[in-house]
Motif scaffolding. Structure first.
Motif, PDB file in Angstrom:
ATOM      1  N   ILE A 183      40.657  43.898  26.824  1.00 48.98           N
ATOM      2  CA  ILE A 183      41.744  43.092  26.287  1.00 48.98           C
ATOM      3  C   ILE A 183      43.047  43.306  27.053  1.00 48.98           C
ATOM      4  O   ILE A 183      43.991  42.534  26.887  1.00 48.98           O
ATOM      5  N   ASP A 184      43.093  44.335  27.898  1.00 50.32           N
ATOM      6  CA  ASP A 184      44.300  44.569  28.689  1.00 50.32           C
ATOM      7  C   ASP A 184      44.196  44.012  30.110  1.00 50.32           C
ATOM      8  O   ASP A 184      45.128  44.129  30.906  1.00 50.32           O
ATOM      9  N   SER A 185      43.076  43.361  30.443  1.00 48.52           N
ATOM     10  CA  SER A 185      42.862  42.906  31.822  1.00 48.52           C
ATOM     11  C   SER A 185      43.875  41.854  32.264  1.00 48.52           C
ATOM     12  O   SER A 185      44.338  41.865  33.412  1.00 48.52           O
ATOM     13  N   LEU A 186      44.221  40.920  31.385  1.00 46.47           N
ATOM     14  CA  LEU A 186      45.236  39.925  31.738  1.00 46.47           C
ATOM     15  C   LEU A 186      46.569  40.580  32.052  1.00 46.47           C
ATOM     16  O   LEU A 186      47.307  40.126  32.935  1.00 46.47           O
ATOM     17  N   MET A 187      46.878  41.653  31.343  1.00 45.87           N
ATOM     18  CA  MET A 187      48.126  42.376  31.598  1.00 45.87           C
ATOM     19  C   MET A 187      48.130  42.983  32.998  1.00 45.87           C
ATOM     20  O   MET A 187      49.073  42.793  33.768  1.00 45.87           O
ATOM     21  N   TRP A 188      47.063  43.726  33.342  1.00 49.67           N
ATOM     22  CA  TRP A 188      47.009  44.340  34.669  1.00 49.67           C
ATOM     23  C   TRP A 188      47.059  43.266  35.758  1.00 49.67           C
ATOM     24  O   TRP A 188      47.719  43.438  36.789  1.00 49.67           O
ATOM     25  N   ASN A 189      46.373  42.168  35.540  1.00 51.77           N
ATOM     26  CA  ASN A 189      46.354  41.092  36.514  1.00 51.77           C
ATOM     27  C   ASN A 189      47.747  40.498  36.714  1.00 51.77           C
ATOM     28  O   ASN A 189      48.164  40.202  37.840  1.00 51.77           O
ATOM     29  N   SER A 190      48.496  40.350  35.628  1.00 52.69           N
ATOM     30  CA  SER A 190      49.840  39.778  35.722  1.00 52.69           C
ATOM     31  C   SER A 190      50.834  40.748  36.341  1.00 52.69           C
ATOM     32  O   SER A 190      51.844  40.329  36.903  1.00 52.69           O
ATOM     33  N   PHE A 191      50.568  42.046  36.257  1.00 52.21           N
ATOM     34  CA  PHE A 191      51.440  43.036  36.881  1.00 52.21           C
ATOM     35  C   PHE A 191      51.328  43.006  38.405  1.00 52.21           C
ATOM     36  O   PHE A 191      52.195  43.511  39.108  1.00 52.21           O
ATOM     37  N   ASN A 192      50.253  42.447  38.924  1.00 52.66           N
ATOM     38  CA  ASN A 192      50.006  42.425  40.366  1.00 52.66           C
ATOM     39  C   ASN A 192      49.662  41.007  40.809  1.00 52.66           C
ATOM     40  O   ASN A 192      48.604  40.739  41.375  1.00 52.66           O
ATOM     41  N   PRO A 193      50.562  40.046  40.571  1.00 52.31           N
ATOM     42  CA  PRO A 193      50.221  38.624  40.713  1.00 52.31           C
ATOM     43  C   PRO A 193      49.916  38.162  42.120  1.00 52.31           C
ATOM     44  O   PRO A 193      49.174  37.197  42.298  1.00 52.31           O
ATOM     45  N   ARG A 194      50.479  38.789  43.123  1.00 55.71           N
ATOM     46  CA  ARG A 194      50.201  38.350  44.495  1.00 55.71           C
ATOM     47  C   ARG A 194      49.255  39.275  45.242  1.00 55.71           C
ATOM     48  O   ARG A 194      48.919  39.030  46.388  1.00 55.71           O
ATOM     49  N   GLY A 195      48.860  40.341  44.586  1.00 51.77           N
ATOM     50  CA  GLY A 195      47.904  41.247  45.194  1.00 51.77           C
ATOM     51  C   GLY A 195      46.486  40.885  44.781  1.00 51.77           C
ATOM     52  O   GLY A 195      46.236  39.834  44.196  1.00 51.77           O
ATOM     53  N   THR A 196      45.553  41.769  45.092  1.00 51.99           N
ATOM     54  CA  THR A 196      44.161  41.600  44.696  1.00 51.99           C
ATOM     55  C   THR A 196      43.852  42.582  43.580  1.00 51.99           C
ATOM     56  O   THR A 196      43.945  43.796  43.774  1.00 51.99           O
ATOM     57  N   THR A 197      43.517  42.068  42.417  1.00 51.01           N
ATOM     58  CA  THR A 197      43.121  42.911  41.293  1.00 51.01           C
ATOM     59  C   THR A 197      41.672  42.593  40.966  1.00 51.01           C
ATOM     60  O   THR A 197      41.333  41.454  40.641  1.00 51.01           O
ATOM     61  N   LEU A 198      40.820  43.589  41.068  1.00 54.79           N
ATOM     62  CA  LEU A 198      39.382  43.406  40.892  1.00 54.79           C
ATOM     63  C   LEU A 198      38.881  44.292  39.754  1.00 54.79           C
ATOM     64  O   LEU A 198      39.151  45.491  39.732  1.00 54.79           O
ATOM     65  N   PHE A 199      38.149  43.690  38.810  1.00 57.61           N
ATOM     66  CA  PHE A 199      37.630  44.405  37.653  1.00 57.61           C
ATOM     67  C   PHE A 199      36.113  44.575  37.776  1.00 57.61           C
ATOM     68  O   PHE A 199      35.410  43.646  38.180  1.00 57.61           O
ATOM     69  N   LEU A 200      35.625  45.752  37.381  1.00 56.55           N
ATOM     70  CA  LEU A 200      34.193  46.039  37.378  1.00 56.55           C
ATOM     71  C   LEU A 200      33.766  46.406  35.958  1.00 56.55           C
ATOM     72  O   LEU A 200      34.341  47.321  35.354  1.00 56.55           O
ATOM     73  N   GLU A 201      32.762  45.710  35.433  1.00 53.90           N
ATOM     74  CA  GLU A 201      32.344  45.909  34.042  1.00 53.90           C
ATOM     75  C   GLU A 201      30.823  46.089  33.954  1.00 53.90           C
ATOM     76  O   GLU A 201      30.075  45.339  34.576  1.00 53.90           O
ATOM     77  N   GLU A 202      30.391  47.093  33.187  1.00 55.29           N
ATOM     78  CA  GLU A 202      28.956  47.385  33.117  1.00 55.29           C
ATOM     79  C   GLU A 202      28.227  46.698  31.971  1.00 55.29           C
ATOM     80  O   GLU A 202      27.002  46.638  31.971  1.00 55.29           O
ATOM     81  N   ASP A 203      28.939  46.197  30.987  1.00 49.60           N
ATOM     82  CA  ASP A 203      28.310  45.585  29.820  1.00 49.60           C
ATOM     83  C   ASP A 203      28.231  44.064  30.020  1.00 49.60           C
ATOM     84  O   ASP A 203      29.244  43.377  29.958  1.00 49.60           O
ATOM     85  N   PRO A 204      27.033  43.511  30.262  1.00 43.43           N
ATOM     86  CA  PRO A 204      26.901  42.076  30.563  1.00 43.43           C
ATOM     87  C   PRO A 204      27.423  41.167  29.451  1.00 43.43           C
ATOM     88  O   PRO A 204      28.072  40.153  29.728  1.00 43.43           O
ATOM     89  N   SER A 205      27.150  41.506  28.206  1.00 43.21           N
ATOM     90  CA  SER A 205      27.592  40.645  27.101  1.00 43.21           C
ATOM     91  C   SER A 205      29.100  40.681  26.950  1.00 43.21           C
ATOM     92  O   SER A 205      29.733  39.642  26.702  1.00 43.21           O
TER      93      SER A 205
END
Length: 283
Positions: free
Chosen positions: A100-122
């Protein structure tokens, strides 16, 4: 009471970001060049079509209408935000975990590359359905939390777990702590910041964060560019996170601890002042 306080502080933080985001939106409408904000809002031009301000405003809207607070507290979030501001350039930000905090981290770095890795498919599908703009991948791990003690006591006997031979991670099948099956983008970039807030590490069959911590240490040591690699590890109140951090990220590299978050600065081996046994141990 603490949850209410953290929610209030977080809303204040997002309000500040929202005000600045709204200001940037207005500035873009009147075509004022060369504005900057946080890590990567640099060198704006009259013909710039980057949707940075919309991204931030959408993020503000999301959290303003949600009753769910992020996993980290205001003070913990601020540690990473301060680093992003201090770097003042487009950043490569790798985050273990999608939430639920992913949009926040993404907006903190708007012109950089922010990549998320998640292990739970659902969970991955659920988050991406609501936030398809995120750059994220579903990944698998080779470890289970129940193996944490055995892996820690035996990794030194595997040559490919040594600092000198652990990299490149992508081709390292011998060391079980090496994350060798991640998306190509993970290996092709040098990460300025690495946030470890996943995978799950609170029941025996969970992947645990052992491999993420080990691999972050390897990535930092093998950095070719200038500067250090900032590694943020959450949930250090748990045994495995704490022990593995001290083994691979090293107490000497710990620059700040707030709440359940530790911030490390990992120097590359190129800039290391140690000699001789530097390739034989992490710390």
């Amino acid at each position: 009471m603490q949850r209410v306080s953290e929610k209030r502080w977080f809303v204040c933080l997002l309000a500040i970001v929202g005000i600045i985001g709204a200001s940037l939106f207005v500035v873009s409408l009147i075509q004022t060049p060369n504005n900057s904000f946080l890590c990567s809002l640099t060198n704006y031009s009259q013909n710039d079509n980057n949707p940075t301000s919309f991204q931030q405003l959408n993020t503000i809207l999301h959290y303003a209408t949600s009753s769910i607070t992020p996993q980290q507290s205001f003070s913990e979030i601020t540690v990473t935000l301060d680093v992003l501001k201090s770097l003042n350039r487009p950043c490569n930000f790798l985050i273990f975990g999608l939430g639920i905090d992913s949009l926040m981290w993404n907006s903190f770095n708007p012109r950089g590359t922010t990549l998320f890795l998640e292990e739970d498919p659902s969970w991955f599908q659920k988050v991406m359905k609501n936030a398809p703009q995120l750059n994220a991948h579903a990944v698998k791990y080779r470890t289970q939390l129940r193996e944490a003690d055995a892996l820690l006591s035996s990794y030194r006997s595997e040559p490919f777990c040594s600092p000198a031979r652990a990299a490149p991670l992508r081709s390292n099948e011998r060391c079980k702590l090496a994350l060798n099956n991640l998306p190509d983008e993970v290996y092709e970039k040098e990460w300025d910041l690495i946030m470890i807030d996943a995978p799950k590490g609170y029941f025996a069959e969970a992947p645990g964060r052992m491999a993420a911590i080990f691999s972050a240490a390897v990535m930092g040591r093998n950095r070719k560019g200038s500067g250090v690699t900032h590694v943020f590890l959450h949930d250090v109140d748990r045994k495995v996170e704490k022990v593995y951090a001290e083994e691979f990220l090293c107490r000497k590299n710990l620059v700040k601890g707030v709440g359940r978050l530790w911030h490390f600065e990992i120097p590359s081996k190129v800039n290391s002042t140690r000699h001789g046994d530097d390739d034989d141990r992490f710390c």
